[in-house]
Design a protein around this motif. Sequence first.
Motif, mmCIF file in Angstrom:
data_model
loop_
_atom_site.group_PDB
_atom_site.id
_atom_site.type_symbol
_atom_site.label_atom_id
_atom_site.label_comp_id
_atom_site.label_asym_id
_atom_site.label_seq_id
_atom_site.Cartn_x
_atom_site.Cartn_y
_atom_site.Cartn_z
ATOM 1 N N ARG A 206 2.086 6.746 -3.168
ATOM 2 C CA ARG A 206 3.222 6.091 -2.497
ATOM 3 C C ARG A 206 3.584 4.784 -3.205
ATOM 4 N NH1 ARG A 206 1.273 6.942 3.707
ATOM 5 N NH2 ARG A 206 1.751 9.167 3.823
ATOM 6 N N TYR A 207 2.562 4.037 -3.592
ATOM 7 C CA TYR A 207 2.814 2.774 -4.286
ATOM 8 C C TYR A 207 3.480 3.027 -5.643
ATOM 9 C CZ TYR A 207 2.190 -2.120 -5.385
ATOM 10 O OH TYR A 207 2.426 -3.430 -5.679
ATOM 11 N N ILE B 175 7.096 3.595 -4.936
ATOM 12 C CA ILE B 175 7.786 2.352 -4.601
ATOM 13 C C ILE B 175 8.079 1.542 -5.857
ATOM 14 C CG2 ILE B 175 7.491 0.107 -3.462
ATOM 15 C CD1 ILE B 175 5.884 1.642 -1.283
ATOM 16 N N GLN B 176 7.134 1.500 -6.775
ATOM 17 C CA GLN B 176 7.266 0.697 -7.986
ATOM 18 C C GLN B 176 7.975 1.423 -9.132
ATOM 19 O OE1 GLN B 176 6.539 -2.491 -8.119
ATOM 20 N NE2 GLN B 176 5.825 -2.412 -6.017
ATOM 21 N N ILE C 232 -2.147 6.674 -0.871
ATOM 22 C CA ILE C 232 -1.609 5.314 -0.918
ATOM 23 C C ILE C 232 -1.170 4.959 -2.341
ATOM 24 C CG2 ILE C 232 -2.245 2.875 -0.706
ATOM 25 C CD1 ILE C 232 -4.082 3.796 1.651
ATOM 26 N N TYR D 187 0.801 1.880 -12.476
ATOM 27 C CA TYR D 187 0.190 2.112 -11.169
ATOM 28 C C TYR D 187 -0.355 3.532 -11.010
ATOM 29 C CZ TYR D 187 2.091 -2.388 -9.887
ATOM 30 O OH TYR D 187 2.370 -3.725 -9.834
#
Length: 169
Positions: A108-109, A112-113, A105, A129
């Motif tokens: 993936r975050y 995305i960021q 997770i 992140y």
Amino acid sequence: MLQRIEQGIDAVTRPVVFLAMAALIGVITLQIISRVFFSAVGWTEEVARFLLVWITFLAATLAYRRRRHIAVTFVVDALPPRIRQASRLLATLVVVAFMISLIVIGYRYMQIQSFQKSASLRLSMTWVYAVMPFCAALMAWTSLVDLVSLVHSGRYATVNDPDSDAHDP
């Protein structure tokens, strides 16, 4: 061998957390001085926030390695030895599964960021992140070392820490 690697990770993590804390103190001091005597330095708030996030996650790995997180063990401690051992193994497996899911997770975050930049420093938010999957991987490693230690000796692996009073009975 696994415990040596664990101690090596610990030997790197501790000074990094210390240096990050020193940097955080320095940045906040600069922020206060600049606001009182001059005009505020814009990047200090952002750096302080990012340092605090990284310190929190890295220190959590240190606390996890030393069993310093809150735990209520009176039920498990009251169980017969074989059931206690099985429950500890099961709990460690659950932690490994959770950390692996947190790695996925978090990664993936991060992706995305990755297109977002921080306001003041224009730093890719990927670096901010990245702490989540990185520290989850460190805690997963610790849990795997614990799992191996539980299977072989029936006890959790512990980092040699003179301050530690959290040893498995």
